[in-house]
Design an enzyme around this catalytic site. Structure first.
Site, PDB file in Angstrom:
ATOM      1  N   THR A  73      28.379  42.325  39.112  1.00  0.00           N
ATOM      2  CA  THR A  73      27.615  42.272  39.129  1.00  0.00           C
ATOM      3  C   THR A  73      26.841  43.277  39.947  1.00  0.00           C
ATOM      4  O   THR A  73      25.961  43.783  40.712  1.00  0.00           O
ATOM      5  CB  THR A  73      26.970  40.542  39.137  1.00  0.00           C
ATOM      6  OG1 THR A  73      26.936  39.647  38.430  1.00  0.00           O
ATOM      7  CG2 THR A  73      25.342  40.591  40.042  1.00  0.00           C
ATOM      8  N   ASN A 148      30.805  40.002  25.688  1.00  0.00           N
ATOM      9  CA  ASN A 148      30.883  38.951  26.210  1.00  0.00           C
ATOM     10  C   ASN A 148      30.424  37.925  25.398  1.00  0.00           C
ATOM     11  O   ASN A 148      31.836  37.124  25.724  1.00  0.00           O
ATOM     12  CB  ASN A 148      30.716  38.735  28.014  1.00  0.00           C
ATOM     13  CG  ASN A 148      29.103  38.574  27.475  1.00  0.00           C
ATOM     14  OD1 ASN A 148      28.848  40.034  27.578  1.00  0.00           O
ATOM     15  ND2 ASN A 148      28.106  37.442  27.621  1.00  0.00           N
ATOM     16  N   SER A 196      36.049  42.612  37.180  1.00  0.00           N
ATOM     17  CA  SER A 196      35.645  42.115  37.423  1.00  0.00           C
ATOM     18  C   SER A 196      37.060  41.153  37.893  1.00  0.00           C
ATOM     19  O   SER A 196      37.802  40.475  36.267  1.00  0.00           O
ATOM     20  CB  SER A 196      34.490  41.765  36.656  1.00  0.00           C
ATOM     21  OG  SER A 196      34.572  39.841  37.929  1.00  0.00           O
ATOM     22  N   ALA A 197      36.774  40.588  38.543  1.00  0.00           N
ATOM     23  CA  ALA A 197      39.228  39.961  39.186  1.00  0.00           C
ATOM     24  C   ALA A 197      39.635  38.799  38.254  1.00  0.00           C
ATOM     25  O   ALA A 197      40.028  38.724  37.313  1.00  0.00           O
ATOM     26  CB  ALA A 197      39.386  40.414  40.378  1.00  0.00           C
ATOM     27  N   HIS A 198      38.145  38.059  38.616  1.00  0.00           N
ATOM     28  CA  HIS A 198      39.057  37.087  37.559  1.00  0.00           C
ATOM     29  C   HIS A 198      38.075  36.577  36.233  1.00  0.00           C
ATOM     30  O   HIS A 198      38.593  35.502  35.557  1.00  0.00           O
ATOM     31  CB  HIS A 198      37.379  35.595  37.964  1.00  0.00           C
ATOM     32  CG  HIS A 198      35.693  35.985  37.378  1.00  0.00           C
ATOM     33  ND1 HIS A 198      35.265  34.989  36.797  1.00  0.00           N
ATOM     34  CD2 HIS A 198      35.028  36.907  37.651  1.00  0.00           C
ATOM     35  CE1 HIS A 198      34.509  35.380  36.677  1.00  0.00           C
ATOM     36  NE2 HIS A 198      33.718  36.694  36.700  1.00  0.00           N
ATOM     37  N   THR A 236      33.190  43.336  56.078  1.00  0.00           N
ATOM     38  CA  THR A 236      34.841  43.530  56.122  1.00  0.00           C
ATOM     39  C   THR A 236      34.971  42.975  54.474  1.00  0.00           C
ATOM     40  O   THR A 236      34.729  42.183  54.011  1.00  0.00           O
ATOM     41  CB  THR A 236      34.974  42.389  57.236  1.00  0.00           C
ATOM     42  OG1 THR A 236      34.571  43.275  58.216  1.00  0.00           O
ATOM     43  CG2 THR A 236      36.143  42.199  56.687  1.00  0.00           C
ATOM     44  N   CYS A 320      19.973  27.737  27.854  1.00  0.00           N
ATOM     45  CA  CYS A 320      19.372  26.557  28.876  1.00  0.00           C
ATOM     46  C   CYS A 320      18.267  26.601  29.484  1.00  0.00           C
ATOM     47  O   CYS A 320      18.480  27.093  30.699  1.00  0.00           O
ATOM     48  CB  CYS A 320      19.834  25.276  28.790  1.00  0.00           C
ATOM     49  SG  CYS A 320      19.353  23.526  28.941  1.00  0.00           S
TER      50      CYS A 320
END
Ligand code: PLP
Length: 378
Positions: A73, A148, A196-198, A236, A320
């Site tokens: 994002t 997605n 995106s890693a997840h 950081t 929703c």
């Protein structure tokens, strides 16, 4: 007794791979700040730079062209701005309604957005893209590698060729491609790829963009401060997250691929239990792990909640908002009627999925539909 759960919502997020967990735990004990020049700082810097090399190699890009962010994002918000680039600002953004909300709501083009149509199978209408590109104004094009919700794979190479011929650049949200199909500049010749890693076994809250286009030079940061990430993303670095992301990338190369066979089984179960069901995007090439379907007259919320109670986690394609089920704009753009789109349910498999999970889905769906059927008959 511990309840046995079947987690079939990998497109929302994946369980952390053990390799990523181990790399993160090790990185958490590295005390230095990667910007510090002492030995502790250099150790943290080494982790970040090794991860940058791993992610660049995975995407087929140059190490220096990878920028770590807090996720896709943020990366999309950074690159979808008319003034993010060196040279003349872009005048318009071309996108389609199948793009993720991070694209549809994350850009800074204001009203200078033009919609490009999708075919009914979910693929981008390339003639419509060519026509839009022929209109005046330097264009930035956003096109996802794969959707997605439906898993439909977009013609990124063809769209990039059209975009480049018209003097524009193409941003590819490759979030759902990573770990499922080829996800590099060879297969996706975009100017910028975003991951995106997840979504592939890494941790939540870390992602990366990689610039591939030789004439694409980012100059404007979204998050300003200490000038980290070559000034493009201050703050950081999330060292443990970045290390976990790289470990998840490395684990991908050894990953087994039984998704496609099991997707076939999920789809066969849906059609056997509810022959009236529609499977969205099935006429196009899709990700091997995704099935999105709706059963006429059965709302997604009822189905997902009932499956959840049966121990199976899947997700609803609709959102929703204020208690009202809103059909997904992506499905509407494919010509799916609103009533049917309100029933869209997505099953998405991944690295931790077992045959027992797939069987649990079929058994749970049969029980739930049996109950809904007898309630209707009563
Ligand atoms: N793009 C797509 C296609 C996605 O599926 C997602 C996640 O749901 C995102 C972007 C946003 O990714 P992140 O969670 O890293 O911000």
């Amino acid at each position: 007794m511990t309840a046995i759960r079947a987690y079939l919502d990998h497109n929302a997020t994946t369980p952390l791979r053990p390799e990523a967990r181990a790399a993160m735990l090790a990185a958490l004990d590295v005390v230095g700040n990667p910007s510090s020049i002492h030995a502790e700082g250099r150790a943290a810097r080494d982790l970040v730079e090794a991860a940058r090399q791993t992610v660049a190699a995975f995407l087929g890009g140059q190490t220096d062209d990878v920028v770590f962010t807090s996720g896709a994002t943020e990366a999309l918000n950074l690159v979808l701005s008319p003034e993010a680039y060196e040279g003349e600002p872009f005048q318009r953004l071309l996108l389609n309604d199948g793009e993720h909300a991070a694209v549809r709501a994350g850009h800074r083009f204001g009203a200078a957005v033009e919609r490009v149509a999708l075919h009914d199978d979910g693929r981008l209408d390339l003639d419509a893209l060519a026509a839009a590109l022929a209109r005046p104004g330097r264009a930035l094009v956003a096109l996802q590698a794969a959707n997605n919700e439906t898993g439909v794979i977009q013609p990124v190479a063809e769209a990039a060729a059209l975009t480049h011929a018209a003097g524009g650049i193409l941003i590819c949200d490759a979030v759902q491609a990573a770990g499922k199909i080829a996800c590099d500049f060879n297969s996706l010749p975009a100017d910028i790829l975003i991951v995106s890693a997840h979504k592939f076994g890494g941790p939540k809250g870390v992602g990366a963009l990689c610039v591939g286009g030789v004439s694409t030079h980012l100059k404007r940061a979204l998050i300003r401060g200490g000038g980290q990430e070559r000034g493009l993303r201050s703050g950081t670095e999330n060292v443990a997250g970045i290390a976990g992301m790289a470990a998840a990338v490395e684990a991908l190369s050894g990953a087994a691929g039984s998704d496609a066979a099991w997707r076939g089984r999920v789809e066969a179960d849906v059609r056997r239990i509810a022959p009236e069901a529609s499977v969205f995007g099935s006429a196009a090439g899709r990700l091997p792990n995704t099935v999105c379907f709706a059963i006429p007259g059965v709302e997604a919320r009822l189905l997902t909640m009932s499956l959840d109670l049966e121990g199976v986690a899947v997700s609803a394609g609709s959102a929703c908002a204020s208690g009202k089920i809103e059909p997904s704009v992506g499905l509407l753009a494919m010509g799916v009627p609103a009533d049917l789109a309100r029933g869209a349910v997505r099953v998405s498999l991944g690295w931790s999925t077992s045959e027992a999970d797939v069987a649990a889905f079929g058994a749970a769906l049969a029980r739930v539909m049996g109950r809904i059927g007898s309630r209707r008959a009563a």
